[in-house]
Design a protein around this motif. Structure first.
Motif, PDB file in Angstrom:
ATOM      1  N   GLY A 394       0.794  -1.217   0.000  1.00 43.77           N
ATOM      2  CA  GLY A 394       0.000   0.000   0.000  1.00 43.77           C
ATOM      3  C   GLY A 394       0.827   1.267   0.000  1.00 43.77           C
ATOM      4  N   ARG A 397       1.871   3.608  -3.171  1.00 42.58           N
ATOM      5  CA  ARG A 397       1.026   4.602  -3.847  1.00 42.58           C
ATOM      6  C   ARG A 397       1.621   6.000  -3.813  1.00 42.58           C
ATOM      7  N   SER A 398       2.536   6.275  -2.894  1.00 40.60           N
ATOM      8  CA  SER A 398       3.074   7.626  -2.740  1.00 40.60           C
ATOM      9  C   SER A 398       4.411   7.781  -3.451  1.00 40.60           C
ATOM     10  N   ARG A 399       4.399   8.571  -4.524  1.00 32.97           N
ATOM     11  CA  ARG A 399       5.640   8.835  -5.242  1.00 32.97           C
ATOM     12  C   ARG A 399       6.570   9.708  -4.397  1.00 32.97           C
ATOM     13  N   TYR A 415       8.580   0.861  -9.728  1.00 39.58           N
ATOM     14  CA  TYR A 415       7.162   0.728  -9.393  1.00 39.58           C
ATOM     15  C   TYR A 415       6.448   0.002 -10.525  1.00 39.58           C
ATOM     16  N   GLN A 417       2.948  -1.776 -12.303  1.00 36.30           N
ATOM     17  CA  GLN A 417       1.503  -1.615 -12.411  1.00 36.30           C
ATOM     18  C   GLN A 417       0.806  -2.697 -11.592  1.00 36.30           C
ATOM     19  N   GLU A 420       0.629  -2.548  -5.833  1.00 32.82           N
ATOM     20  CA  GLU A 420       0.015  -2.391  -4.519  1.00 32.82           C
ATOM     21  C   GLU A 420      -0.863  -3.572  -4.142  1.00 32.82           C
ATOM     22  N   SER A 450       5.487   0.874 -14.066  1.00 32.26           N
ATOM     23  CA  SER A 450       4.740   2.132 -14.047  1.00 32.26           C
ATOM     24  C   SER A 450       5.690   3.317 -14.116  1.00 32.26           C
TER      25      SER A 450
END
Length: 486
Positions: A394, A397-399, A415, A417, A420, A450
């Motif tokens: 989870g 999600r924060s770049r 990262y 696709q 998460e 991603s």
């Protein structure tokens, strides 16, 4: 289609993959942790089952009917003690429970084979010292134990009626001969247990039971095979293609884990590096484990009144990296790598009159990143070369957080696709291998990239003084001496 179920600490996640590996259905259900005493962390095993049913039934019935196999992953180390009727005798003692530190010292002193055959330091997080604690403090419960299961394998029992575990999850009990991938009678005997009280072992990609007819009917599925599955980190690795020597990932879940796949058993417990079996045949892995990662984000969000993680990240970004003196030591549940300290607790240091919620949030992001950097250093000392880290969980999600972590660790973060989704993705792929066969290299492929966050040299220079201060601060909050070579 294949269903993957992950029995996490904060919730159960279920995902369905189609034949092309795309996620076509998801369901989640929350779990809570009970802390009735200092250092304790427990859950009701039946809550796992209720959450599993809720997560699976949240998936569209049409998709469920097309499922051809199920894989299960789960939080590791949890001591689930069953009596003669296969019902839990007490709440499960979880991976982040720290009560058994005295039992750890005794087992280490009396049975050195835990470090050689078992491949790891005896830590309170592992299953073995939990049973030793029960033997000393709850002898009436211990005397009635007929089976010890890990969390995902209790769910398997409810699903299939069979007591089975896989190699990766079982290695985290400390009762496995990790090189031989078999239960060790001598390590079990050190805790007053026998092989007969353990589940049957299979590889994670092998058949590990079938859905019971009543469960299949309730879920709207056929009586499909259930794969052996894996511990959450190994399953997460299978989900993102970390299935060959030297491949590595960073999992940003409740805990933070750096996982490196190995082609052989490489124990090196000197700095609390874990050495376990992978969930695929003829593979092992090393891990550094940090007991609090994304859980720190949730904690400081509640502390400062943020609406959630997204608002907290925004506050931190507005405050800016290293713009304040605040330090955060993220040891809310103790720490494993590199300190093996169940009793240390988290702390804010260097607060001043200008400290505000944004600077607290930034300090938390930095503190977790610094702890992860310590873990990567320990892995490198243990012989693992890490060129890049795939990111799952989870926290992926924060770049913005990723930029801080990449700079602190000085390694690129890749990262993926759907990364998460985490261990549930790998569980579904293990189900595919169990049902259709094939090569793990062909089935357990990395999802499309991603984006990549490369370490920023300017940011690394900016945070370097705080990283040094962070490493010096451990001795200020723990009675154990800090290492001088960290």
């Amino acid at each position: 289609m294949f269903l993957g179920i992950d029995i996490g600490t904060s919730g159960v996640k279920a995902v369905v993959l189609d034949t092309h590996g795309a996620v076509v259905g998801q369901g989640v259900a929350a779990l809570s942790v009970q802390r009735p005493e200092l250092l304790w962390s427990e859950q009701d095993p039946d809550a796992w089952w209720a959450a599993t049913e809720a997560a699976v039934r949240a998936i569209d019935p049409t998709i469920r009917r097309a499922v051809r196999g199920v894989g299960i992953a789960g939080q590791m180390h949890g001591a689930t003690l069953l009596g003669a009727d296969d019902r839990p005798l007490r709440p499960a003692i979880l991976w982040n429970d720290g009560r058994s530190f005295a039992e750890c010292d005794a087992l280490e002193a009396e049975t050195p084979e835990f470090g050689t055959v078992g491949g790891n330091i005896v830590m309170p997080g592992f299953t073995a010292p939990k049973l030793e604690w029960v033997r000393r403090h709850e002898p009436d419960v211990f005397d009635r134990v007929t089976t010890v299961l890990l969390p995902k394998d209790y769910v398997r029992l409810r699903m299939t009626g069979e007591k089975i575990s896989d190699m990766s999850d079982s290695a985290g009990t400390l009762w496995l001969d990790v090189a031989k991938r078999a239960w060790s009678a001598s390590l079990l005997a050190a805790c007053g247990l026998s092989v007969e009280q353990m589940p049957r072992l299979v590889e994670g990609s092998a058949l590990g039971g079938r859905l019971r007819p009543d469960i299949a009917e309730t879920w709207g599925m056929a009586e499909v095979p259930v794969a052996g599955g894996g511990g959450d980190n190994a399953a997460g690795a299978a989900g993102v293609g970390v299935v060959s020597d030297g491949k590595a990932l960073l999992s940003l879940g409740t805990s933070g884990v750096i996982f490196v796949a190995n082609d052989r058993f490489r124990p090196n417990p000197a700095r609390a590096v874990h050495a376990f079996c992978h969930c695929l045949p003829d593979l092992w892995h090393q891990m550094s484990v940090h007991l609090s990662a994304a859980s720190c984000i949730d904690w400081v969000a509640r502390l400062t009144g943020a609406a959630g993680a997204a608002e907290l990240f925004a506050r931190a970004e507005a405050a800016g990296a290293a713009n304040g003196p605040e330090l955060f030591l993220p040891y809310l549940s103790g720490e494993r790598t590199p300190y093996n300290d169940a009793q240390v607790r988290g702390a804010f240091l260097q607060l001043d009159n200008d400290t505000d919620p944004g600077r607290l949030a930034q300090a938390v992001l930095e503190g977790v990143a610094f702890a992860l950097a310590d873990g990567l250093d320990a892995l490198r000392e243990a012989g693992s070369e890490v060129a890049e880290l795939a990111v799952i969980g989870g926290g992926a999600r924060s770049r913005y957080w990723g930029e801080t972590i990449a700079a602190a660790m000085d390694v690129p973060l890749v990262y993926l696709q759907g990364g998460e989704v985490g261990p549930a993705l790998g569980a579904a792929r293990l189900a595919q291998l169990a049902v259709d066969g094939g090569s793990p290299a062909d089935v357990c492929v990395a999802p499309p990239v991603s984006h990549v966050i490369a370490p920023d040299a300017t940011l690394r220079t900016r945070i370097a003084p705080k990283l040094a201060a962070f490493r010096a601060a451990y001795s200020r909050v723990s009675p154990k001496p800090a290492r001088t070579d960290a």
